[in-house]
Design an enzyme around this catalytic site. Structure first.
Site, PDB file in Angstrom:
ATOM      1  N   LYS A  28    -108.091 -15.216 -67.819  1.00 13.50           N
ATOM      2  CA  LYS A  28    -106.996 -14.772 -66.970  1.00 13.50           C
ATOM      3  C   LYS A  28    -106.023 -15.925 -66.726  1.00 13.50           C
ATOM      4  CE  LYS A  28    -110.012 -11.356 -64.877  1.00 13.50           C
ATOM      5  NZ  LYS A  28    -110.966 -11.031 -63.817  1.00 13.50           N
ATOM      6  N   GLN A  40    -113.209 -12.287 -57.871  1.00 16.98           N
ATOM      7  CA  GLN A  40    -114.018 -12.068 -59.078  1.00 16.98           C
ATOM      8  C   GLN A  40    -115.407 -11.562 -58.697  1.00 16.98           C
ATOM      9  OE1 GLN A  40    -112.849 -12.460 -62.351  1.00 16.98           O
ATOM     10  NE2 GLN A  40    -114.788 -11.451 -62.829  1.00 16.98           N
ATOM     11  N   ASP A  84    -106.637  -5.526 -58.201  1.00 16.64           N
ATOM     12  CA  ASP A  84    -107.714  -4.804 -58.878  1.00 16.64           C
ATOM     13  C   ASP A  84    -107.756  -3.333 -58.467  1.00 16.64           C
ATOM     14  OD1 ASP A  84    -109.060  -6.138 -60.850  1.00 16.64           O
ATOM     15  OD2 ASP A  84    -110.529  -7.077 -59.519  1.00 16.64           O
TER      16      ASP A  84
END
Ligand code: NAP
Length: 290
Positions: free
Chosen positions: A53, A97, A120
């Site tokens: 990322k 994460q 997300d």
């Protein structure tokens, strides 16, 4: 018949080009999109994902801020960090994460993220907008959104089709159910309690596997000519990355995603797309949303 490849890598590159164009438009207005990633602990797979990322974000000129916390961090420490990014004007998207160490309640952390920065798409408010098919912009989990982009790229219409998703995770299976239903597909969501899985998958015009088990979908489970999307990422005994779908399925399917090079690259590119979209909404540049 040999299935055509749904090339996630090429499609992701096209998407990234489009994202880069939008970033230059934002930059012309003095705006730099910012993505904050919170990584707790030292899970090696998470470290690889975060590194990927970072690479993509930095290449695009996104302000990428990584905050690493030790694995024995407290719930309070993680929540405080999220709060800090919620109030940081240079940050437009916040990603925590997963997985988090077990002393931390992931749901609480997700709820703390400002829904406008929830890159997300996991905040209950954004899930509610998705399941309600509300006509406004909101972030959606990147893997499901990337799958839809890939289907669109190959002009695979889902309207009225039978779609079977195997796997009901909050990050992939469930948002896909909603996205596809919103696009007028007839969706079946199968999981580990499903009886007669083969009978169900055989009815699919589009079959999506997101299980995390090598070979869980075999050729006898697939209708000839079906489109097969393999979300799974597994390591086989040789250490090679493989999906959930057995190799011989490509002999029955009309289209199939490879692993690697299918859904994986779409996920990362979609994350970049969504950081830019969130930035556009937060800075009154909605004209950049398509
Ligand atoms: P997950 O949270 O690991 O859950 C697995 C799902 O599969 C559960 O819903 C489970 O059912 C179901 N399942 C397990 N065994 C089954 C069986 N034999 N038959 C039918 N269903 C079964 O799922 P995930 O997070 O979606 O991850 C799945 C895979 O996708 C993993 O390999 C992951 O690494 C990969 N992944 C890839 C990307 C990408 O960008 N390509 C992104 C995210 C995840 P229950 O709910 O009943 O337990």
């Amino acid at each position: 018949m040999m299935a055509k490849i749904l090339d996630g890598k090429a499609t992701a590159n096209d998407l990234l080009e489009n994202v880069a164009n939008k970033i230059s438009k934002l930059k012309a207005n003095g705006i730099v999109p910012g993505l904050a990633v919170i990584l707790v602990g030292d899970n090696p797979a998470s470290q690889v994902y975060v590194r990927n990322k970072r690479k993509k974000a930095e290449k695009l000129g996104i302000n990428f801020v990584l905050k690493e916390l030790p694995k024995d961090s407290t719930q309070e420490e993680v929540l405080q960090l999220v709060e800090q990014f919620n109030h940081d004007e240079k940050i437009n998207g916040i990603l925590v994460q997963s997985p988090l160490p077990k002393q931390i309640d992931e749901e609480k952390v997700i709820r703390m993220i400002d829904p406008k920065k929830d890159v997300d798409g996991l905040h209950p408010q954004n899930l509610g907008l998705l399941f309600g098919n509300i006509k406004q912009y909101y972030p959606v989990a990147c893997t499901p959104k990337g799958v839809i982009t890939l289907l669109n790229k190959y002009q695979i219409n889902v309207d009225g089709k039978n779609v079977v998703i195997v796997g009901r995770s909050k990050l992939v299976g469930k948002p896909l159910l909603a996205l596809l239903n919103n696009l007028n597909a007839t969706v079946t969501l199968a999981h580990s309690h499903t009886h007669n899985l083969e009978e169900i998958t055989k009815k699919a015009d589009i079959l999506i596997a997101t299980v995390g088990k090598i070979g869980v979908i075999t050729d006898n489970m697939v209708k000839p000519g079906a489109v097969v999307i393999d979300v799974g990422i597994n390591r086989n005994s040789d250490g090679k990355l493989v999906g959930d779908v057995a190799d011989n399925v490509k002999e029955v399917a009309s289209y199939i995603t490879p692993v690697p090079g299918g859904v994986g690259p779409m996920t990362v590119a979609t994350l970049m797309e969504q950081v830019v979209e969130l930035t556009a909404v937060q800075t009154n540049n909605e004209n950049l949303l398509e």
